[in-house]
Design a protein around this motif. Structure first.
Motif, PDB file in Angstrom:
ATOM      1  N   PHE A 128       0.824  -1.202   0.000  1.00 43.10           N
ATOM      2  CA  PHE A 128       0.000   0.000   0.000  1.00 43.10           C
ATOM      3  C   PHE A 128       0.857   1.250   0.000  1.00 43.10           C
ATOM      4  O   PHE A 128       1.869   1.324   0.695  1.00 43.10           O
TER       5      PHE A 128
ATOM      6  N   SER B 145      -2.720   7.440   0.281  1.00 49.64           N
ATOM      7  CA  SER B 145      -4.175   7.617   0.107  1.00 49.64           C
ATOM      8  C   SER B 145      -4.942   6.316  -0.057  1.00 49.64           C
ATOM      9  O   SER B 145      -5.997   6.293  -0.682  1.00 49.64           O
ATOM     10  N   GLY B 146      -4.384   5.216   0.472  1.00 51.44           N
ATOM     11  CA  GLY B 146      -5.104   3.952   0.408  1.00 51.44           C
ATOM     12  C   GLY B 146      -4.953   3.204  -0.902  1.00 51.44           C
ATOM     13  O   GLY B 146      -5.529   2.137  -1.086  1.00 51.44           O
ATOM     14  N   TYR B 147      -4.208   3.764  -1.837  1.00 49.14           N
ATOM     15  CA  TYR B 147      -3.958   3.086  -3.120  1.00 49.14           C
ATOM     16  C   TYR B 147      -2.785   2.117  -2.973  1.00 49.14           C
ATOM     17  O   TYR B 147      -1.837   2.392  -2.234  1.00 49.14           O
ATOM     18  N   THR B 148      -2.840   1.007  -3.700  1.00 52.09           N
ATOM     19  CA  THR B 148      -1.680   0.119  -3.742  1.00 52.09           C
ATOM     20  C   THR B 148      -0.669   0.671  -4.749  1.00 52.09           C
ATOM     21  O   THR B 148      -1.018   1.471  -5.629  1.00 52.09           O
TER      22      THR B 148
ATOM     23  N   GLU C  95      -1.737   0.117  -8.263  1.00 50.73           N
ATOM     24  CA  GLU C  95      -2.722   1.090  -8.740  1.00 50.73           C
ATOM     25  C   GLU C  95      -2.046   2.421  -9.090  1.00 50.73           C
ATOM     26  O   GLU C  95      -2.346   3.034 -10.129  1.00 50.73           O
TER      27      GLU C  95
END
Lengths: 341, 341
Positions: free
Chosen positions: B209, B212-215, B218
């Motif tokens: 991760f 902002s919570g994105y992997t 992503e």
């Protein structure tokens, strides 16, 4: 309704057996439960809650004295027998797509639009599995912040295609391990001309193809969502894909709301307080919903909540639930519970 | 470059072995091919095209006389040895994320931005697998009709996580069939604190991760797409999910273009004429791309092309390709071919 006599049509199917289980588990106040299925299954015994039920053939006369009839044996059976049940005085809770878009039939998720239950003319439709879990999670967001646009890509389990599809996935997995030829006879749908292996594959077809290149499953998600939310101006798009997962549908959902100052924490806190929703959203501890862990659970699990990096009104969510439970059997039983309240 | 001496760093890995295969299969004009890997793998023999290659240890000195060095052994190995290769006079084609976002490093898909190859300073980055197949399919659309917004949900194969992940999926499938306990040690990523079964599951985490919570996967798709298209104003969003599929990444892609009068046929005809793209889009005969059939194929397969039902500028596509080939090894070899042209 004090003495509630219940019938389950399609009682031997993947959803029908779960309806019986949920009625027993939730102590539904049924005076009697009648299991109905095809002539072929008549005479079979099914055990639940310490009782043995004998499956009977579905006939127009089978609904005499029935107060609530759950239908879950395919659209053609609902079309054939639902009116018989209604004429016998039963309220039909139909889990097929037969009446969902009929303007006189309420399409109900009890957490979302229970008010629609008042307006039925004998039949209440249970929405499509992939629709139910999505609208259940999005309802609190729509109420609080508005919801203009929704784009969903689904990751759907084989159990949505019935017991045969579950068996086929298991069989193909063994064939793959033994390096023998993979046989495909069920998916993408039993009535399809061509069948493809689902083991170690992803099939972007659920149900048959309808207008404009969309599958019926995609059109169901689009049209049912607008009907349940009573909002024809909402923009809704869906791409539906079948996966080698036994039970549990997952959904990658993008939404656009009215406000641009909403935070991930705001959405998380709505999810924490929503009925039937469980927030599983902590990247630091790798907490997020997964279908393998949603199996046999009643709740809708929501996680991976992210604010879009380019659009301050955009959010992304990952929504998972057992398609046979909240997506089908549980929602049907919850409709029945709301009816007799 | 007339006599091209080639090295492959990470030659024993899932991508490294495919690079060697593609060099042989495409008759790449290599005078010599040197296979490099960790000390542990040194001495192993690998056969390809009738020749036997002996794996050697990767050291700073190993790049003497090398003209093109493919790196595919993880970001830390690229960071450690890429400059040694450059100092020895080699051009590095790096398949890791180490240099992709470096402003001085071109990030190249030969069908999309070959002009960037002129500007390298010794290192050329090969984009992330899930990015390559998407931009290859979208490039002709962007050129013809503009491309403002892109939202992708991925359905990614385990081979993207290496040989260990492929073995783990096979092993877990057997454990599931034997009803024995499922052991998970590799996915979502070897370095993760928690591991989850991938068999009969979908894991919404690829790589670790980030912000902002994105992997990271992503963020790679978002940032690399903008860099490859040289368009920082494009809105790009991604949700990346790992599936129980051996090889072949699938993507559900929503795009918004500049024009509202474009038809599905217009997009289909662009796909039919695009280099490296195969259109598989005929709902009536159930023709659409699937990962099981994309395995070992060089092309990017595109189907399920639909116009959005609410937005006349919106389109949905389903894009599938073998992540080890066009997503990695093939694209790297194509970069090398473009370099020596």
């Amino acid at each position: 309704m004090k003495n509630v006599n219940v019938a389950i049509v399609g009682a031997t199917g993947a959803v029908g057996t779960k309806i019986l289980e949920k009625l027993v588990e939730r102590n539904f106040p049924a005076t009697s439960i009648k299991l109905l299925a095809s002539k072929r299954s008549a005479g079979n015994e099914i055990e639940a809650g310490g009782n043995t039920y004998i499956v009977q053939e579905t006939t127009p006369e089978a609904f005499e004295g029935i107060d609530i009839a759950f239908f879950s044996a395919g659209g053609s059976i609902s079309e054939k027998f639902a009116q018989d049940a209604v004429k016998s005085g039963a309220v039909v809770i139909d889990n097929t797509s037969a009446f969902r878009m009929d303007p006189n039939t309420p399409l109900v998720v009890p957490e979302v639009n229970p008010q629609e239950l008042k307006n039925h003319s004998g039949i209440i439709a249970n929405p499509n599995c992939s629709t139910i879990q999505m609208v259940a999670a999005l309802k609190p967001i729509k109420d609080q912040y508005g919801l203009n646009k929704l784009i969903v890509s689904t990751y759907q389990a084989v159990s949505g295609a019935g017991v045969e599809a579950i068996d086929e996935l298991a069989e193909q997995s063994k064939q793959f391990a033994n390096r023998s030829e993979i046989e495909a006879e069920v998916l993408p749908s039993a009535s399809a001309k061509r069948h493809y292996p689902i083991a170690f594959n992803a099939i972007p077809q659920i149900d048959s193809f309808g207008e404009s290149g969309y599958t019926l499953e995609e059109l169901k998600m689009i049209n049912e969502t607008k009907k349940i939310f009573s909002d024809q101006n909402m923009s809704v798009a869906a791409t539906c894909v079948r996966l080698p997962v036994v039970s549990g549908h997952s959904e990658s959902v993008y939404i656009e709301i009215d406000h641009d100052d909403v935070t991930v924490k705001d959405i998380q806190s709505l999810m924490e307080n929503a009925p039937g929703i469980v927030l599983q959203d902590d990247p630091a501890s790798q907490l997020y919903p997964m279908p393998l862990y949603a199996e046999d659970k009643d709740e809708v699990f929501v996680g991976r909540i992210r604010k879009d990096l380019d659009n301050p009104k955009g959010f992304h969510l990952w929504i998972v639930s057992d398609n046979l439970l909240k997506g089908a059997a549980l929602n049907s039983v919850q409709i029945a519970e709301a009816l007799i309240k």
